[in-house]
Design a protein around this motif. Structure first.
Motif, PDB file in Angstrom:
ATOM      1  N   PHE A   1       0.766  -1.239  -0.115  1.00  0.00           N
ATOM      2  CA  PHE A   1       0.050  -0.150  -0.016  1.00  0.00           C
ATOM      3  C   PHE A   1       0.938   1.152   0.030  1.00  0.00           C
ATOM      4  N   GLU A   2       1.973   1.331   0.805  1.00  0.00           N
ATOM      5  CA  GLU A   2       2.559   2.421   0.939  1.00  0.00           C
ATOM      6  C   GLU A   2       3.610   2.616  -0.583  1.00  0.00           C
ATOM      7  N   VAL A   3       4.012   1.673  -1.237  1.00  0.00           N
ATOM      8  CA  VAL A   3       4.654   1.867  -2.406  1.00  0.00           C
ATOM      9  C   VAL A   3       3.565   2.437  -3.441  1.00  0.00           C
ATOM     10  N   TYR A   4       2.261   1.877  -3.496  1.00  0.00           N
ATOM     11  CA  TYR A   4       1.431   2.136  -4.567  1.00  0.00           C
ATOM     12  C   TYR A   4       1.113   3.776  -4.061  1.00  0.00           C
ATOM     13  N   LYS A   5       1.103   4.118  -2.866  1.00  0.00           N
ATOM     14  CA  LYS A   5       0.686   5.641  -2.509  1.00  0.00           C
ATOM     15  C   LYS A   5       1.997   6.233  -2.930  1.00  0.00           C
ATOM     16  N   LYS A   6       3.188   6.263  -2.415  1.00  0.00           N
ATOM     17  CA  LYS A   6       4.436   7.131  -2.808  1.00  0.00           C
ATOM     18  C   LYS A   6       4.428   7.164  -4.341  1.00  0.00           C
ATOM     19  N   TYR A   7       4.253   6.073  -5.000  1.00  0.00           N
ATOM     20  CA  TYR A   7       4.304   6.447  -6.617  1.00  0.00           C
ATOM     21  C   TYR A   7       3.119   6.618  -7.245  1.00  0.00           C
ATOM     22  N   ASN A   8       1.995   7.107  -6.777  1.00  0.00           N
ATOM     23  CA  ASN A   8       0.606   7.431  -7.122  1.00  0.00           C
ATOM     24  C   ASN A   8       0.203   6.233  -8.228  1.00  0.00           C
TER      25      ASN A   8
ATOM     26  N   LEU B   1      -2.650   4.042  -9.463  1.00  0.00           N
ATOM     27  CA  LEU B   1      -4.141   4.023  -9.400  1.00  0.00           C
ATOM     28  C   LEU B   1      -4.628   2.794  -8.902  1.00  0.00           C
ATOM     29  N   ASN B   2      -4.045   1.777  -9.035  1.00  0.00           N
ATOM     30  CA  ASN B   2      -4.374   0.475  -8.394  1.00  0.00           C
ATOM     31  C   ASN B   2      -4.364   0.405  -7.010  1.00  0.00           C
ATOM     32  N   ILE B   3      -3.987   1.522  -6.283  1.00  0.00           N
ATOM     33  CA  ILE B   3      -4.160   1.572  -4.960  1.00  0.00           C
ATOM     34  C   ILE B   3      -5.546   1.234  -4.379  1.00  0.00           C
ATOM     35  N   HIS B   4      -6.510   1.608  -5.187  1.00  0.00           N
ATOM     36  CA  HIS B   4      -7.924   1.351  -4.699  1.00  0.00           C
ATOM     37  C   HIS B   4      -8.127  -0.226  -4.390  1.00  0.00           C
ATOM     38  N   LYS B   5      -7.530  -0.929  -5.137  1.00  0.00           N
ATOM     39  CA  LYS B   5      -7.819  -2.376  -5.258  1.00  0.00           C
ATOM     40  C   LYS B   5      -7.298  -2.931  -4.022  1.00  0.00           C
ATOM     41  N   ILE B   6      -5.950  -2.553  -3.409  1.00  0.00           N
ATOM     42  CA  ILE B   6      -5.198  -2.964  -2.421  1.00  0.00           C
ATOM     43  C   ILE B   6      -5.807  -2.457  -1.133  1.00  0.00           C
TER      44      ILE B   6
ATOM     45  N   LYS C   1      -4.068  14.049 -13.701  1.00  0.00           N
ATOM     46  CA  LYS C   1      -3.582  12.643 -13.433  1.00  0.00           C
ATOM     47  C   LYS C   1      -3.828  12.331 -12.113  1.00  0.00           C
ATOM     48  N   PHE C   2      -4.019  11.000 -11.935  1.00  0.00           N
ATOM     49  CA  PHE C   2      -4.025  10.272 -10.434  1.00  0.00           C
ATOM     50  C   PHE C   2      -2.790  10.540  -9.644  1.00  0.00           C
ATOM     51  N   LYS C   3      -3.187  11.315  -8.538  1.00  0.00           N
ATOM     52  CA  LYS C   3      -2.112  11.573  -7.252  1.00  0.00           C
ATOM     53  C   LYS C   3      -2.824  11.118  -5.827  1.00  0.00           C
ATOM     54  N   THR C   4      -2.216  10.634  -5.121  1.00  0.00           N
ATOM     55  CA  THR C   4      -2.835  10.331  -3.895  1.00  0.00           C
ATOM     56  C   THR C   4      -3.244  11.598  -3.122  1.00  0.00           C
ATOM     57  N   SER C   5      -2.489  12.639  -3.429  1.00  0.00           N
ATOM     58  CA  SER C   5      -2.879  13.899  -2.700  1.00  0.00           C
ATOM     59  C   SER C   5      -4.024  14.734  -3.241  1.00  0.00           C
ATOM     60  N   ASN C   6      -4.587  13.948  -4.351  1.00  0.00           N
ATOM     61  CA  ASN C   6      -5.852  14.836  -4.894  1.00  0.00           C
ATOM     62  C   ASN C   6      -7.031  14.770  -3.995  1.00  0.00           C
ATOM     63  N   PRO C   7      -8.045  15.384  -4.392  1.00  0.00           N
ATOM     64  CA  PRO C   7      -9.283  15.342  -3.509  1.00  0.00           C
ATOM     65  C   PRO C   7      -9.794  13.907  -3.693  1.00  0.00           C
ATOM     66  N   ASN C   8     -10.457  13.324  -2.800  1.00  0.00           N
ATOM     67  CA  ASN C   8     -11.062  12.226  -2.979  1.00  0.00           C
ATOM     68  C   ASN C   8     -11.906  12.080  -4.008  1.00  0.00           C
ATOM     69  N   CYS C   9     -12.863  12.848  -4.316  1.00  0.00           N
ATOM     70  CA  CYS C   9     -13.809  13.087  -5.439  1.00  0.00           C
ATOM     71  C   CYS C   9     -13.131  12.966  -6.780  1.00  0.00           C
ATOM     72  N   ILE C  10     -12.042  13.616  -7.061  1.00  0.00           N
ATOM     73  CA  ILE C  10     -11.245  13.651  -8.208  1.00  0.00           C
ATOM     74  C   ILE C  10     -10.580  12.362  -8.489  1.00  0.00           C
TER      75      ILE C  10
ATOM     76  N   CYS D   1     -11.793   9.403  -7.346  1.00  0.00           N
ATOM     77  CA  CYS D   1     -12.937   8.406  -7.478  1.00  0.00           C
ATOM     78  C   CYS D   1     -13.355   8.315  -9.018  1.00  0.00           C
ATOM     79  N   GLU D   2     -13.411   9.694  -9.658  1.00  0.00           N
ATOM     80  CA  GLU D   2     -13.670   9.762 -11.048  1.00  0.00           C
ATOM     81  C   GLU D   2     -12.666   9.324 -11.757  1.00  0.00           C
ATOM     82  N   LEU D   3     -11.528   9.544 -11.563  1.00  0.00           N
ATOM     83  CA  LEU D   3     -10.362   9.330 -12.252  1.00  0.00           C
ATOM     84  C   LEU D   3     -10.267   7.490 -12.350  1.00  0.00           C
ATOM     85  N   ILE D   4     -10.559   6.955 -11.387  1.00  0.00           N
ATOM     86  CA  ILE D   4     -10.662   5.471 -11.230  1.00  0.00           C
ATOM     87  C   ILE D   4     -11.870   5.109 -12.010  1.00  0.00           C
TER      88      ILE D   4
END
Length: 533
Positions: free
Chosen positions: A235-242, A244-249, A336-345, A347-350
């Motif tokens: 999860f931390e690796v997915y998070k640091k490198y943004n 998008l599949n972090i939502h699955k983990i 583009k997807f970044k973990t620092s984006n607002p959650n709603c952004i 969600c729609e990118l996913i």
């Protein structure tokens, strides 16, 4: 049970989980049973109950130390492991010195079990107040799993010297040694720590390491509690490198959080994961200061989205913003997807990613038999049932009906994508399922599987995965003798009937059965009643 026979099994560490369940069920000696329970609690990271059980052993063996020296020493070793998680170095040091003092008095079969851990304790303590324990024999030196833990001890010394690149190299090398035995604990320790230290420095191999960690965690372990820390590292690796599949983990971990023993340690990590949970079902979102601040930077950028409407959203003149509107903004400014984006952004990118991939996979031509098998394997690899697989079975020969079904919502579309590109965690599970299907009678399996509930199917899925999981381990003890040494085997006849019906190996069906907890074993036996109707 005889300790020598017991440790032939326990040398496999946490992969011995089903055998531990079996021993606990049948063991008459209260001291040995408490020791076994402590190990089990330790493996599922329930340190409080593990400590309680091991203290029972230590308190009782202190009454006659010479009579119970082997059991007491191994209990001290287990307690030192638990204290290591609490960073209690002073107490660890006392236990380390007592174990080292008694080491030469231990039977030879116990020494390798303790030696590897003692070398790691020494590197962790990092003090001149303790002496290192010497390796005992060439047999120990040449064993791949022992080599792995020796490499980890050396890696820890490099960490203490802040030589992280060298430490990472040693952790990777130790993991490779673990694969030779194979020793799943060694494999995962090496990959996990290599990933953790790679997060702190620039290491181009981190993605390969993370994928391997995710794959092998799932390939060797069914119990999420045992691999929780590995999943959090991923999860931390997915998070640091943004990624998008972090939502699955994050979804995987959160769906299973009730299976993990609650503690401050876990609760903090679960809280961090929850912040990066993304819903696929929301159709509108509340406007927030975070969203306004995020969108404000696009006012000076040319895009196709109307500036006046964007200003109204930024000024929070509207309380909610629709999914469709957010997608227009995202596409207009190529966000583009970044973990620092607002959650709603995010969600729609996913959702956009799911739409794009589904449109590609749904337009391809497939052999319908292969497609059905792949859908079934994917369904059996997941830990949550979103639909009834019997419905898919009925439409398996009609591609249009299948596509119409899966296109009905984002969860179903995401499932269809996973049929073709699963994340490593679910790929490992699918590989295990395929291995079992290479052996079993498919028609008989369909009869059983399609006539049970989704809850019962989840148990059957675990059983199928564990069957191949344990068949891929090279055991250096007699499995047949292990299960034939007990008279009360009421469960055995039912498992043998099922094994023969599915044309699977009885011994590995026994092992798979004992991977379950008490209540799960009872539920599984109830499923098998279908074969007697």
């Amino acid at each position: 049970m005889n300790l020598k026979k017991l440790f032939k099994v326990l040398n496999y560490d946490s992969i011995s989980f089903p055998f531990l369940n079996f021993f606990i069920f049948y063991e008459d000696d209260d001291l040995i049973k408490s020791f076994l329970k402590s190990l089990k609690y330790k493996w599922v990271l329930d340190e409080k109950n593990s400590l309680m059980e091991i203290n029972k052993v230590l308190n009782e063996t202190s009454k006659n130390i010479n009579k119970n020296k082997s059991l007491r020493t191994i209990a001290l070793f287990t307690k030192a492991h638990i204290y290591n998680t609490f960073n209690e170095d002073e107490q660890m040091m006392d236990m380390y010195n007592e174990i080292r003092q008694n080491f030469c008095l231990l039977p030879r079969y116990l020494r390798p079990f303790i030696n590897t851990g003692m070398k790691n304790f020494y590197s962790i303590l990092n003090t001149y107040e303790v002496k290192e324990l010497r390796s005992w024999s060439k047999e120990y030196e040449n064993r791949s799993s022992s080599k792995a833990f020796k490499l980890f001890a050396e890696a820890r010394k490099q960490v203490n010297l802040k030589n992280y690149k060298k430490a990472i190299s040693l952790y990777i090398k130790g993991s490779e040694e673990g694969k030779k035995y194979p020793h799943p604990t060694a494999i995962l320790i090496g990959l996990d720590l290599a990933c953790q230290y790679s997060l702190n420095i620039s290491n181009e191999r981190i993605f390969d390491l993370s994928e391997d960690l995710e794959f092998y965690s799932s390939f060797y372990y069914e119990n999420i509690s045992i691999i929780f820390d590995n999943l959090f590292t991923i999860f931390e690796v997915y998070k640091k490198y943004n990624n998008l599949n972090i939502h699955k983990i994050s979804s995987l971990i959160l769906r299973n959080k009730d299976k993990i023993k609650s503690s401050d340690y876990f609760d903090k990590k679960i809280y961090n994961i929850q912040k990066l949970y993304f819903s696929k079902e929301k159709k509108s979102y509340k406007t927030t200061k975070h969203l306004s601040s995020f969108l404000n930077k696009f006012l000076k950028i040319n895009g196709s989205f109307p500036k006046n409407t964007l200003k109204r959203i930024i000024n929070q003149e509207v309380s909610f913003i629709k999914s469709y509107t957010l997608k227009r903004i995202i596409k207009s400014y190529d966000i583009k997807f970044k973990t620092s984006n607002p959650n709603c952004i995010n969600c729609e990118l996913i959702k956009i990613d799911i739409e794009d991939k589904f449109s590609i996979y749904s337009l391809k031509k497939y052999n319908l038999v292969d497609l059905w098998n792949n859908i079934l394997f994917t369904y059996m690899s997941l830990d949550e049932k979103f639909f009834n697989i019997s419905d898919i079975y009925k439409m398996r020969d009609n591609y249009s009906n299948l596509i119409n079904f899966f296109s009905s919502n984002y969860i179903f579309m995401d499932f269809f994508i996973a049929v073709f590109e699963p994340i490593p965690f679910f790929k490992a599970r699918k590989d295990l399922i395929k291995l079992t299907f290479n052996e079993l009678n498919i028609d008989n399996f369909y009869y059983l599987y399609l006539n049970i509930s989704n809850t019962e199917r989840s148990l059957m899925d675990s059983f199928v995965r564990n069957y191949s999981r344990y068949k891929n381990i090279k055991f250096h003890f007699n499995l047949i003798d292990l299960f034939n040494n007990y008279d009360e085997n009421d469960w055995k006849e039912d498992i043998e009937v099922m094994a023969d019906f599915l044309e699977l190996n009885r011994i590995f069906c026994y092992i798979s059965f004992w991977c379950f907890e008490d209540f799960e074993r009872e539920s599984f036996l109830n499923i098998l009643n279908l074969l007697n109707r």
